[in-house]
Design an enzyme around this catalytic site. Structure first.
Site, PDB file in Angstrom:
ATOM      1  N   HIS A 131      19.081  34.777  17.205  1.00 35.01           N
ATOM      2  CA  HIS A 131      17.877  35.391  16.624  1.00 35.01           C
ATOM      3  C   HIS A 131      17.671  36.753  17.306  1.00 35.01           C
ATOM      4  O   HIS A 131      16.734  36.939  18.080  1.00 35.01           O
ATOM      5  CB  HIS A 131      16.678  34.461  16.844  1.00 35.01           C
ATOM      6  N   GLN A 134      14.267  38.719  17.248  1.00 34.36           N
ATOM      7  CA  GLN A 134      13.267  38.130  18.131  1.00 34.36           C
ATOM      8  C   GLN A 134      13.465  38.632  19.560  1.00 34.36           C
ATOM      9  O   GLN A 134      12.517  39.032  20.241  1.00 34.36           O
ATOM     10  CB  GLN A 134      13.374  36.599  18.084  1.00 34.36           C
ATOM     11  N   CYS A 262       8.332  32.323  20.593  1.00 30.83           N
ATOM     12  CA  CYS A 262       8.647  33.114  19.395  1.00 30.83           C
ATOM     13  C   CYS A 262       7.770  32.741  18.216  1.00 30.83           C
ATOM     14  O   CYS A 262       7.626  33.524  17.284  1.00 30.83           O
ATOM     15  CB  CYS A 262      10.114  32.940  19.034  1.00 30.83           C
TER      16      CYS A 262
HETATM   17  N1   CP Z   1       9.603  33.910  15.200  1.00 30.58           N
HETATM   18  C1   CP Z   1       9.986  33.884  13.909  1.00 30.58           C
HETATM   19  O1   CP Z   1      11.113  34.264  13.570  1.00 30.58           O
HETATM   20  O2   CP Z   1       9.042  33.452  13.043  1.00 30.58           O
HETATM   21  P1   CP Z   1       9.285  33.060  11.515  1.00 30.58           P
HETATM   22  O3   CP Z   1      10.185  31.862  11.499  1.00 30.58           O
HETATM   23  O4   CP Z   1       7.925  32.762  10.968  1.00 30.58           O
HETATM   24  O5   CP Z   1       9.922  34.226  10.813  1.00 30.58           O
HETATM   25  N1  NVA Z   2      14.428  27.938  17.104  1.00 29.66           N
HETATM   26  C1  NVA Z   2      13.521  28.081  15.980  1.00 29.66           C
HETATM   27  C2  NVA Z   2      13.041  29.493  15.897  1.00 29.66           C
HETATM   28  C3  NVA Z   2      12.064  29.771  14.795  1.00 29.66           C
HETATM   29  C4  NVA Z   2      11.661  31.202  14.729  1.00 29.66           C
HETATM   30  C5  NVA Z   2      14.224  27.666  14.710  1.00 29.66           C
HETATM   31  O1  NVA Z   2      15.387  28.022  14.531  1.00 29.66           O
HETATM   32  O2  NVA Z   2      13.611  26.983  13.889  1.00 29.66           O
END
Ligand code: CP
Ligand code: NVA
Length: 306
Positions: A131, A134, A262
């Site tokens: 990610h 993030q 996050c």
């Molecule tokens: N932190 C984040 O990526 O949030 P969403 O899943 O809402 O996009």
């Molecule tokens: N680790 C989480 C992050 C969400 C923003 C997921 O992948 O669902």
């Protein structure tokens, strides 16, 4: 040559700093009422989502609009990526219409494949492995609050997931120490840990939250069950008992330690409501900074400044 953001390991330290500096600059100017709608005037971004989202969708869509461009949302039912049409063909088609693609996917290979075949920049808006957007917003947040990054210690409590992996990549590039306390079998990607260590990064894999939290500058956590792992939710809820960021754990960290997440949060599981609302909490600054960091990424990749 087009440039992608699939993971931060492909970006140099200088490029990451360029994003952080531009993000802060755009944020300051925006607060002063200065508009930036000339930067991507007339440019378009396709946003592919295989999974739900609040922050990623809104920050990219609003970010494109503020930069003078347009973003279109393609949800799971719209294109059925890889089912109705191959990932390669989706990449080749979209490249004829838009100036950039942002994609939130399950298998990391899908975003890699999009990047390989698209002739426009591809941005990873979360995969099962990474990610990066993030982590960029998080580094921007820490830098804003602490005025430095190098030498700081992030203690991550919980699952060695996509968010943890990207924080490890970012920490390795920017000189932070990274510790994780996770249940056995939930360690971050060994390849990513290995690569980070080969860059000289200090990465510690622990199993006791208290050990990890001691004297930390940042206490970070994320959900125990990520999107796509719902079938394991019950087992995980048991396995992760004790891996909760609460006020007791926070008291072991430095007094000015940032509490980060996050989001979305499951209060009472990986974080208590009290810790998330404590004076140390930066969770909504992180959410806000998604907008500023991503605008910088979009300006650099779609505006041709990289
Ligand atoms: N932190 C984040 O990526 O949030 P969403 O899943 O809402 O996009
Ligand atoms: N680790 C989480 C992050 C969400 C923003 C997921 O992948 O669902």
């Amino acid at each position: 040559m087009k440039r992608d953001l699939v993971g931060l390991s492909e970006w140099s330290q200088e490029e990451i700093w360029e994003v952080l500096e531009l993000g802060i600059h755009l944020k300051r100017e925006m607060r002063a009422g200065i508009k930036h709608d000339h930067i991507l005037r007339g440019k378009t971004l396709a946003m592919i989502f295989q999974k739900p989202s609040l922050r990623t969708r809104v920050s990219f869509e609003v970010g494109m609009w503020q930069l003078g461009g347009y973003a279109l949302y393609l949800g799971p039912e719209d294109i059925k990526l890889g089912q109705r049409e191959s990932v390669e063909d989706v990449a080749l088609n979209l490249s004829r219409y838009v100036d950039g693609i942002m994609a939130r996917v399950f298998a990391h290979e899908v975003v890699e494949e999009l990047a390989r075949f698209a002739t426009v920049p591809v941005i990873n808006g979360l995969s099962d492995l990474l990610h990066p957007c993030q982590a960029l917003a998080d580094m921007l947040t820490i830098w804003e609050k602490k005025r430095k990054l190098e030498g700081l210690t992030i203690a991550f409590i919980g699952d060695g997931n996509n968010v943890a992996n990207s924080l490890i990549e970012a920490s390795a590039k920017l000189g932070l120490r990274f510790r994780i306390a996770c249940p056995m079998g939930h360690e971050p990607s060994p390849r990513i840990v290995g690569e980070a260590r080969s860059l000289g990064a200090e990465i510690e894999i622990l199993h006791a939250p208290k050990e990890a939290a001691k004297d930390a500058d940042v206490l970070y956590t994320d959900v125990w069950t990520s999107m796509g792992q719902e079938a394991e939710a019950e087992i995980r809820r048991k396995k992760f008992q004790g891996y909760t960021v609460d006020l007791d754990l926070l008291s072991l960290a430095k007094p000015d330690c940032l509490v980060m997440h996050c989001l979305p949060a499951h209060y009472g599981e990986e974080i208590t409501y009290e810790a998330a609302r404590s004076k140390n909490s930066a969770i909504f600054d992180q959410a806000e900074n998604r907008l500023h960091a991503e605008k910088a990424v979009l300006a650099l990749l779609l505006g041709g400044k990289v």
